[in-house]
Design an enzyme around this catalytic site. Sequence first.
Site: not given
Lengths: 304, 209
Positions: A34, A91, A175, A224, A246
């Site tokens: 990003d 986006k 998962r 994340g 981020s």
Amino acid sequence: MYSEQWTVSSIREQATPRVKTGLAEMLKGGVIMDVVSAEQASLAEHAGAAAVMALERVPADIRRDGGVARMSDPAMIRQIQAAVSIPVMAKARIGHFAEAQVLQALKVDYIDESEVLTPADEENHIDKWGFQLPFVCGATSLPEALRRIGEGAAMIRSKGEAGTGDIVEAVRHLRSIRGEIRRLATLGEDEVFSAAKELRSPLELVQAVAREGKLPVPLFCAGGIATPADASLVMQLGAEAVFVGSGIFKSEDPERRARAIVEATTHFDDPERVAAASDGLGTPMASLEAAKLQGEELLAQRGW
Amino acid sequence: MAGSAGAAPLIGVLALQGGFDAHQRRLARLGADSRRVRTGRDLEELDGLILPGGESTTMSLGIEREGLADPLRDLARAGVPVLGTCAGLIMLDRDHLDLMDLRAQRNAFGTQLESFEADLALEGVEGAPLHAVFIRAPWIAEYGPDVRVLAAMDGHPVAARQGDLLAVAFHPELSDDDRVHRLLLDAIAARRDGGGPDPDRDRAERAQA
């Protein structure tokens, strides 16, 4: 040097599924970063990013600022396109096909119909078959991934929880997707019909997944990732490339961290290399524990 | 293992970033063994090498970080057949590994919006035209006398050979057509049988050109 023998008249087919997923194939093993400015884009490219995602605010800032998060200013996207030669993604809001049309007019390379922005349609995602450009969409589970592919997505990224620096949701989603794929692959042909009904997913896609043991488009991971070890973890869990939002530009030393995450993504299964890449990187991004977020703070719940 | 007649050839696929996965799937379908190449160690005992598509900037940085430029050059100069596709073609050019006497023009066909599939005639491939997938593809902007151009698109060279180095601007690993990969496997088989590239053939082709 021009020679007559080269002149072959040929029909050109553009925007085929193969051309759309083909670019995703070329991003495998890479890191998509990003960026919010031409300077950041250039830094990302020189650190080894395989592509950049142009946006106005990284997810951590969108969380902090609140309000409606929209497609970026075309001027900013153009500056980023001018600054780098690697693919530029941007986006659009979920269901906001007019933003996607604008991004296509800007000739970005990939459109992310993203839950990080504020959804524009609570019923419908964009009909992605109607576009020349390829789309990537987020998913938390196999049925969600297959619905997006059914709408024309050429790449799936597990959603994770963007802007937190907490990898737990990305792991849960990866998962879940991979586990459901494995389960489908064990079914008999006569059991797949009922599975498609149960998964509320297009039968043809469920059959294809059961047969091939993988999604019909590449599966990347987002949401994340803050450290080289995070990248290694999700790659070992079956992600084929990683998006870092981020995690890079909100850290103490973005350039070093960017290089380190690129290195760890390539050598994800070599702990010594991941250790070396992780050495002395400074402070990671300020993080939020995803488990403490509530209701509307959870971006992954956007889209269905 | 190199040289053992009858065994499946072992082909390294540079896997720093890019389209290595699709190449490995194709090689498996053709009965060849493959190995991901990420460090110099991975280059040992290879019978052939593929430099896949991907992002050429990312790949160049990776080659530099891993110190792979010289080992890759040594391998190619030792006569191990190499196939470069898309960014792999760029890696082979004068400005990168400098293994082929040509200069690639990056993203020459435009952005993803201009990516396309088309049929083309490839010299050395028999039968129907080859179906080629071009993704943000380069073309060959300049080349020297040792380079044999094998195909072109819009009047620009998009495939070329120099000895046992084969470079194509498109993605044979993404179409259903095996014939480009078979050229690599044929070069490996010829080298096993005859030991090294055939200088007479190369000279004859240059004279013909």
